[in-house]
Design an enzyme around this catalytic site. Structure first.
Site, PDB file in Angstrom:
ATOM      1  N   GLY A  82       0.806  -1.221   0.000  1.00 46.77           N
ATOM      2  CA  GLY A  82       0.000   0.000   0.000  1.00 46.77           C
ATOM      3  C   GLY A  82       0.834   1.263   0.000  1.00 46.77           C
ATOM      4  O   GLY A  82       2.022   1.229  -0.321  1.00 46.77           O
TER       5      GLY A  82
ATOM      6  N   LEU B  36       0.360   3.585  -2.128  1.00 48.10           N
ATOM      7  CA  LEU B  36       0.710   3.389  -3.540  1.00 48.10           C
ATOM      8  C   LEU B  36       1.217   4.668  -4.203  1.00 48.10           C
ATOM      9  O   LEU B  36       0.798   5.776  -3.869  1.00 48.10           O
ATOM     10  CB  LEU B  36      -0.509   2.864  -4.303  1.00 48.10           C
TER      11      LEU B  36
ATOM     12  N   HIS C 212       4.189   1.541  -8.155  1.00 47.99           N
ATOM     13  CA  HIS C 212       3.225   0.441  -8.034  1.00 47.99           C
ATOM     14  C   HIS C 212       2.287   0.426  -9.246  1.00 47.99           C
ATOM     15  O   HIS C 212       1.993  -0.625  -9.817  1.00 47.99           O
ATOM     16  CB  HIS C 212       2.360   0.618  -6.777  1.00 47.99           C
TER      17      HIS C 212
ATOM     18  N   LYS D 218      13.178  -2.053  -8.203  1.00 44.08           N
ATOM     19  CA  LYS D 218      13.537  -1.229  -7.048  1.00 44.08           C
ATOM     20  C   LYS D 218      14.023  -2.104  -5.889  1.00 44.08           C
ATOM     21  O   LYS D 218      14.931  -1.743  -5.167  1.00 44.08           O
ATOM     22  CB  LYS D 218      12.310  -0.412  -6.632  1.00 44.08           C
TER      23      LYS D 218
ATOM     24  N   GLN E 152      15.077  -8.618  -3.546  1.00 41.73           N
ATOM     25  CA  GLN E 152      13.778  -9.263  -3.319  1.00 41.73           C
ATOM     26  C   GLN E 152      13.316  -9.994  -4.578  1.00 41.73           C
ATOM     27  O   GLN E 152      12.748 -11.088  -4.500  1.00 41.73           O
ATOM     28  CB  GLN E 152      12.754  -8.215  -2.904  1.00 41.73           C
TER      29      GLN E 152
ATOM     30  N   SER F 181       7.142   4.127  -0.879  1.00 39.19           N
ATOM     31  CA  SER F 181       6.133   4.499   0.116  1.00 39.19           C
ATOM     32  C   SER F 181       6.801   5.224   1.276  1.00 39.19           C
ATOM     33  O   SER F 181       6.224   6.128   1.878  1.00 39.19           O
ATOM     34  CB  SER F 181       5.432   3.244   0.638  1.00 39.19           C
TER      35      SER F 181
END
Ligand code: AMP
Length: 285
Positions: free
Chosen positions: A31, A33, A37, A151, A155, A188
């Site tokens: 979230g 966003l 995203h 980004k 991950q 975020s």
């Protein structure tokens, strides 16, 4: 856009769409966003019959309780942005829905070397939490394609490994990093920066560019030292790492090594602007 909060309801709904032969694309998020995203949602919409986005601030991937407590929440604007983007489904579960048996992990993901370096070494347990939540979300959504952002370079590698470990037939699509006009990578966490901090935080992008521009004229150690000096000069506090690594394996170059054009390289940075930990990376060659 249909909003689901319950696992049973979204599972039932998506199973019916799957039976109809629709290709399901999935964009997991926490979230707050931003355009980064939304670029993934857009790309997903272009490829998939049905676009599912999730918003879930996963407690198990935060190794720092204060970071979790202060993670920005902007649900009303998130919903508006996803509707404008033409997202089909938003999954917004509670912690209890995602972890009905509690948040304690029931398995360990063997991420090997990937978990021992960079984010893995500075955020112990972080990638286990990321795998725990993405594994669960993949079970629930069972997408054909999974959309991730470059980004979070490490991950992406971890989640590709997860897909391999679980032997899932899901296509992993990596979207490029969206930046502010200043070069600052959208995040975020930028919501927690003052205007002045945001301006100074562009030093991360500048330091990555500096590494890229001087790549073959210095050793990895010299390049990293130049980047560190730039970050400190712009008011960054703790620098967790500035590293140059093989983009295929994340094997980090030794300080004395000279980057070679034959190896695809990536520079990665994690540093604190005030209380806020920012990460960024750049492919170098
Ligand atoms: P997050 O909400 O931070 O967990 O991010 C959700 C997804 O959006 C992850 O796959 C991120 O890598 C991706 N993402 C975050 N920031 C950006 C950005 N600036 N550009 C593109 N993708 C991003």
């Amino acid at each position: 856009m249909i909003i689901f909060k319950e696992v049973s309801a979204i599972t039932r709904y998506l199973e019916a769409r799957r039976q109809e032969g629709l290709h399901i694309g999935f964009v997991p998020t926490m979230g707050a966003l931003h355009e980064g995203h939304l670029s993934l949602v857009r790309r997903c919409r272009g490829n998939a019959g049905i676009t599912v986005c999730s918003i879930f601030v996963n407690p198990t991937q935060f190794n720092d309780a204060a970071d979790f407590a202060k993670y920005p929440v902007t649900i009303a604007s998130d919903i508006r942005m996803l509707e404008n983007e033409g997202c089909d489904i938003l999954f917004m579960p509670t912690v209890e829905e995602v972890y009905p048996g509690g948040t304690v992990a029931s398995r360990h993901y063997d991420l090997g070397y990937l978990e021992t370096v960079l984010e893995g070494s500075y955020r112990p347990g972080h990638f286990q939490g990321v795998c725990q939540v993405v594994h669960r979300l993949l079970e629930i959504v069972a997408p054909h394609s999974l959309y991730l952002g470059q980004k979070d370079f490490q991950q992406c590698m971890v989640l590709k490994k997860l897909v391999e470990l679980l032997d899932l037939r899901v296509e992993v699509v990596i979207g490029e990093t969206l930046r502010e006009p200043s070069g600052l990578a959208m995040s975020s966490r930028n919501l927690r920066l003052s205007d002045d901090e945001k301006r100074r935080a562009t030093a991360i992008y500048q330091s990555l560019l500096q590494i890229k521009q001087n790549l073959y004229s210095s050793t990895a150690g010299e390049l990293a030292a130049g980047a560190r000096a730039r970050l400190l000069g712009e008011g960054f506090g703790r620098i967790d790492y500035v590293a140059i690594a093989d983009a295929r394996t994340l094997q980090v170059l030794d300080d004395a090594e000279k980057p070679a054009p034959s190896v695809p390289l990536v520079a990665l940075v994690a540093a604190f602007m005030g209380e806020v930990r920012l990460i960024d990376n750049m492919l170098l060659n």
